[in-house]
Scaffold this active site. Structure first.
Site, PDB file in Angstrom:
ATOM      1  N   CYS A  95     -60.897  62.269  88.615  1.00 36.66           N
ATOM      2  CA  CYS A  95     -61.324  60.831  87.633  1.00 36.66           C
ATOM      3  C   CYS A  95     -62.283  59.403  88.175  1.00 36.66           C
ATOM      4  O   CYS A  95     -64.294  60.164  88.252  1.00 36.66           O
ATOM      5  CB  CYS A  95     -60.213  60.475  86.481  1.00 36.66           C
ATOM      6  SG  CYS A  95     -61.044  60.466  84.804  1.00 36.66           S
TER       7      CYS A  95
ATOM      8  N   GLU B 180     -55.659  65.366  86.226  1.00 30.39           N
ATOM      9  CA  GLU B 180     -54.982  63.933  86.583  1.00 30.39           C
ATOM     10  C   GLU B 180     -54.020  64.209  86.356  1.00 30.39           C
ATOM     11  O   GLU B 180     -53.440  63.919  85.482  1.00 30.39           O
ATOM     12  CB  GLU B 180     -55.947  62.916  86.371  1.00 30.39           C
ATOM     13  CG  GLU B 180     -55.389  61.891  86.863  1.00 30.39           C
ATOM     14  CD  GLU B 180     -56.919  60.288  86.475  1.00 30.39           C
ATOM     15  OE1 GLU B 180     -57.847  60.857  85.554  1.00 30.39           O
ATOM     16  OE2 GLU B 180     -56.871  59.379  87.239  1.00 30.39           O
TER      17      GLU B 180
ATOM     18  N   SER C 155     -60.194  61.609  80.969  1.00 29.32           N
ATOM     19  CA  SER C 155     -60.542  61.113  80.802  1.00 29.32           C
ATOM     20  C   SER C 155     -60.700  60.687  79.159  1.00 29.32           C
ATOM     21  O   SER C 155     -60.939  61.584  78.661  1.00 29.32           O
ATOM     22  CB  SER C 155     -62.412  61.161  80.961  1.00 29.32           C
ATOM     23  OG  SER C 155     -63.805  60.674  80.258  1.00 29.32           O
TER      24      SER C 155
ATOM     25  N   LYS D 117     -56.496  58.693  95.082  1.00 32.31           N
ATOM     26  CA  LYS D 117     -57.827  58.505  94.310  1.00 32.31           C
ATOM     27  C   LYS D 117     -58.361  56.990  94.809  1.00 32.31           C
ATOM     28  O   LYS D 117     -57.522  56.180  95.100  1.00 32.31           O
ATOM     29  CB  LYS D 117     -57.152  58.168  92.676  1.00 32.31           C
ATOM     30  CG  LYS D 117     -58.604  57.911  91.732  1.00 32.31           C
ATOM     31  CD  LYS D 117     -57.892  57.756  90.699  1.00 32.31           C
ATOM     32  CE  LYS D 117     -58.743  57.386  89.787  1.00 32.31           C
ATOM     33  NZ  LYS D 117     -58.452  57.509  88.118  1.00 32.31           N
TER      34      LYS D 117
ATOM     35  N   GLY E  24     -48.867  57.006  50.919  1.00 32.62           N
ATOM     36  CA  GLY E  24     -49.385  56.805  50.142  1.00 32.62           C
ATOM     37  C   GLY E  24     -50.617  57.621  49.478  1.00 32.62           C
ATOM     38  O   GLY E  24     -51.706  57.108  50.462  1.00 32.62           O
TER      39      GLY E  24
ATOM     40  N   THR F 174     -52.838  54.144  56.045  1.00 33.93           N
ATOM     41  CA  THR F 174     -54.846  54.492  55.841  1.00 33.93           C
ATOM     42  C   THR F 174     -55.412  54.387  56.066  1.00 33.93           C
ATOM     43  O   THR F 174     -56.756  54.396  55.851  1.00 33.93           O
ATOM     44  CB  THR F 174     -54.259  55.518  54.590  1.00 33.93           C
ATOM     45  OG1 THR F 174     -54.314  54.477  53.629  1.00 33.93           O
ATOM     46  CG2 THR F 174     -52.736  56.692  54.271  1.00 33.93           C
TER      47      THR F 174
ATOM     48  N   LYS G 149     -52.697  40.084  62.456  1.00 34.98           N
ATOM     49  CA  LYS G 149     -52.482  40.992  61.865  1.00 34.98           C
ATOM     50  C   LYS G 149     -52.522  42.241  62.254  1.00 34.98           C
ATOM     51  O   LYS G 149     -52.230  43.328  62.335  1.00 34.98           O
ATOM     52  CB  LYS G 149     -53.253  41.051  60.441  1.00 34.98           C
ATOM     53  CG  LYS G 149     -52.925  41.027  59.554  1.00 34.98           C
ATOM     54  CD  LYS G 149     -54.074  41.067  58.219  1.00 34.98           C
ATOM     55  CE  LYS G 149     -53.392  40.647  57.073  1.00 34.98           C
ATOM     56  NZ  LYS G 149     -54.551  40.562  55.997  1.00 34.98           N
TER      57      LYS G 149
ATOM     58  N   SER H 101     -57.043  57.366  52.073  1.00 35.67           N
ATOM     59  CA  SER H 101     -55.772  57.937  51.644  1.00 35.67           C
ATOM     60  C   SER H 101     -56.041  59.511  51.710  1.00 35.67           C
ATOM     61  O   SER H 101     -55.831  60.276  51.860  1.00 35.67           O
ATOM     62  CB  SER H 101     -54.974  57.457  51.049  1.00 35.67           C
ATOM     63  OG  SER H 101     -55.246  57.729  49.642  1.00 35.67           O
TER      64      SER H 101
END
Lengths: 541, 541
Positions: A147, A44, A173, A111, A286, A393, A510, A293
């Site tokens: 699709c 696609e 997909s 489509k 880190g 991480t 956050k 990590s």
């Protein structure tokens, strides 16, 4: 003609770079010709890549697409079936497929079913098509679908009624756990039911937070799988139609992947494509001695090679000796560049500056966050100086409940485990250890109780329920959209459920500032789960 | 009956909090009854608020909506016209309006035109309605439309053909510069053309990055404005229909706002609603002596009051004396809590830790970023300790080209000037000074050349073109979606245009991790301009 060959181009486009995509399409078409294929099918929107988001709206896309067509027109002696954005004279924009031979466009298909849920926003960009495309070639009748079309029984039935024998399905997909098999299982039934051969070609590659797994396949009208391409690999695959047998020859399928192998390979591909296509020379992360990590490091090394990976351990007062030992050991086993940077002087200087403001306030999460932010700033400093991308991480369990520090451990351009719950992190770590002779992750990293090490003797389970309980609640709330009362009714403690849901709801701000990371679930944050930051919805009912 | 009265409830919902919204609707209906109104009209989706995003998909929304209907059913002797999510038995979900009197639902209207462009994603949530609603009351024939419907000539014409006299239009139409007037000017023409009275009720309030300005109005079928409510204010307004004159009585309109007054009031409202509805006791921001933080401070004080605002100056070696003086002076004039925190020891401790890693690498942006990140971490420390929200102070020009530090000056939960170009920042600062007896922003802050003060004698214009040129290019590229070549053709220097566009394209990753901020333009980052981070689109053509 006794048989003909179709090439399935399991293709990894570079979003928005039409020149390089077309160049690769030409190379693949030439390779397909060498192998005597009569038709090559691309995924696609192959020319521009999926999802190009608002690049689909750029006014110059029409001109660029026309240039791509000109280049593709130079390919002779093979039928090209590829995806493009079809801008018509009346100002409509379609997610379309072209059938081209020797520079002639034999047909265009628009489509018909535009997904606009989950991670999809196709109605923002495209108009719906209303017509089927059927073309005859080599004495065989082909239809084309894109699709979402193949998941609309109505649409496929209409096409079947046009006496089509093989349907070429162009796809982009996105991966989620179990989806590669799910597609095949479901479409086997459809092929049988409607008596159609299905040639299903899927995009492969990482694109921001989306992973495309490929796993292209051919299913005969009997429901038999004639070909199944591997997942997470870019290559050409060939299906040979036997006219006498009226079916595609069955060739050996790629071996099935375990769930953990599937997820792991997906994360590796996503990380590799993000790093390389963003043009970073390498990555830095880190290393704490903890499992998140550790796993991120293993994935990074498998994605781009140990020589391009730098790990830094940044101990503080609360870092245990075994953390330093295990991090050092893992870095050594994986052969990455490793350094240790103490953060005491930095945290102390922050505290001294803040002391006059804080007065006699008791210590709380503020002081813990300073440690995390000192580390984040160090990583960013090293990234700025040497150009490596910072990998974040954190895992999905943490991010769900906000057990992470904004601008601290959340810094980075790509959060490899963003959509991976902690219980799966453990499974993936064990899986990764199981596939190499010596385990790359020291055993103790997997077996010790998880700790953020931001307070003396801290354990994650001091603040959070055990991870199997936490993940159970999170899965019910996030993936299954169950209400608080439903989840309690499943047997989880009321107090715990209420707390977890409150934390999930409260931490949208956050997550919104966190980096992107590869989606493996059916409800990933940000692109898929779109919540307002400010809202007064109360869990309850 | 010689006349009847309609109350326009220019209403500010709390997204997702159906209980508090319904409570306020009941109070407003009671107030409207006191004023002898026969009908009260609320904005689009008033029960749940707009846009509630994926909260629209929560399974329990149906139950909550039913409870809201029960409460509203208790209101007698006034017709309520309000917005809600209509979940039908066949599983369809509509953006709907109900007409209710004395607990009886007289009619339901399902929105027919669902915007799915710009900031809108309604096709993700809703099905399209296909039927008009007309009801007769007080011998007058009313039609109902919802927001986008009134901008579809086709839809309004169909309604007009049903001999409707007044159309009640329920809206949640987001603000952008000039839009309040634009709506009225355009709909005056429509009213005349189709011979309809229009009663247009718009949501008011800030919701994450969207500002709803209200500015509800009534237009007579002659095209005359009978009522225009003020912008950015939550209140009830009353329109009286004179049966004999077949028109709504003309009352004094709210005075027109200058462009700067309009933007300023919008930013104040957005900031207030974000802070208060998120439950923060106050805000904190870094005051640098520059114009961006000066303007942000003024907006914060106007939004929530000086007693809830804390400003911190965080000087370093490159901070000039006049910056410290001006910041101190401004804090004093505005009466906010003010403190100074030197960052030398912090930056030094970072440098000492990084020195072994950096070796002999020459100084570059890395060292500048350390200063910004030391400041960001200090602000976050103060925020974590005392609970105030950090306001981010960057402007749209900076954010466009990445002239800002991720996790540094970009920290914060709300970026007040995120969608405000630097040239407009200057205008807004002058505007704010013009409306109080003594200017709140010291004159020198406005007149001195802008500088990030991260290097000796640094000026923004060392790295960037002059702001009028930069903003000209940015506006053409972002708001007008012009191509590089088009922009060069307008007379901007090729080299400058190429550089600016390259910077805009390359800094999507930074913007993606920035905080949200109020949208005032026709192309705000994030919700409205949705670009992939990894992409190979080349500016060119």
């Amino acid at each position: 003609m006794k048989s003909f060959k179709i090439a399935l181009a399991q293709f990894s486009p570079f979003i928005g770079d039409l020149d390089s995509n077309v160049q690769k399409m030409i190379e693949q078409a030439n390779e397909a010709k060498k192998q005597n294929a009569e038709i090559i099918v691309f995924p696609e929107l192959s020319i521009v890549g999926y999802p190009a988001e608002d690049l689909f709206l750029r006014p110059s896309l029409a001109k660029r697409t026309a240039q791509a067509f000109e280049k593709l027109a130079a390919i002779k002696d093979i039928v090209l079936v590829f995806g493009f954005v079809n801008l018509t004279e009346d100002g409509q924009r379609y997610n379309a497929a072209a059938v081209m031979k020797d520079g002639q466009v034999l047909g265009i298909y628009n489509k018909q079913n535009l997904p606009n849920y989950s991670v999809f926003d196709e109605k923002r960009y495209f108009n719906e098509g209303h017509q089927h495309l059927v073309f005859e070639y080599l004495g065989h009748k082909f239809g084309v679908l894109i699709c979402e079309d193949v998941w609309s029984l109505n649409t496929v039935q209409q096409l079947a009624q046009l006496n089509v024998e093989s349907v070429l399905v162009l796809n982009a997909s996105p991966y989620e756990v179990g989806k590669p098999q799910h597609r095949i299982v479901t479409l086997k039934e459809l092929a049988k039911q409607l008596n159609l051969h299905l040639v299903y070609v899927n995009q492969v590659g990482g694109q921001d937070d989306l992973i495309f797994d490929g796993t292209s396949f051919v299913i005969n009208q009997s429901g038999e799988v004639a070909l199944q391409a591997p997942s997470f690999t870019e290559d050409l695959y060939f299906a040979e139609y036997q006219v006498e047998n009226k079916s595609y020859q069955v060739v050996e399928s790629a071996p099935a992947l375990s769930t953990m192998a599937e997820i792991y390979q997906g994360l590796v591909l996503a990380t590799r494509d993000y790093v390389q296509r963003s043009g970073f020379p390498g990555v830095i992360l880190g290393l704490s001695g903890g499992i998140d990590s550790a796993l991120t490091l293993a994935i990074a090394v498998d994605a781009i090679g140990a020589d391009k990976v730098q790990a830094v351990m940044m101990p503080y007062t609360y870092t245990s000796q075994i953390s330093v030992e295990d991090a050092t050991e893992q870095a050594k086993r994986m052969g990455v560049t490793f350094g240790i940077a103490e953060i005491h002087p930095i945290v102390n200087s922050f505290m001294q500056t803040l002391y006059p403001f804080f007065g006699n306030s008791p210590a709380d999460a503020t002081e813990e966050n300073l440690q995390a932010r000192a580390r984040g700033t160090l990583l960013m400093g090293l990234s700025n100086k040497f150009g490596n991308l910072v990998l974040s991480t954190g895992n999905k369990s943490e991010l769900s409940v906000g057990y992470c520090t904004l601008y601290g451990d959340m810094v980075g351009g790509f959060a490899v485990l963003k959509d991976v719950y902690k219980t799966i992190v453990f499974e993936l770590a064990k899986y990764r250890n199981s596939i190499s002779e010596t385990p790359v992750i020291p055993e103790r990293v997997i077996t010790r109780p998880p700790s953020a090490e931001l307070r003396p003797d801290q354990k994650d389970q001091d603040s959070l329920p055990a991870y199997d309980i936490l993940d159970g609640i999170l899965y019910a709330y996030i993936e299954e959209e169950q209400s608080q009362e439903d989840i309690i009714a499943k047997g989880f403690e009321r107090e715990v459920v209420e707390k977890v849901i409150r934390l999930v709801d409260r931490n949208e701000y956050k997550r919104r500032q966190g980096s992107i990371g590869p989606r493996i679930s059916s409800r990933a944050f940000s692109r898929e789960r779109r919540y307002p930051i400010v809202n007064g919805w109360k869990p309850g009912v």
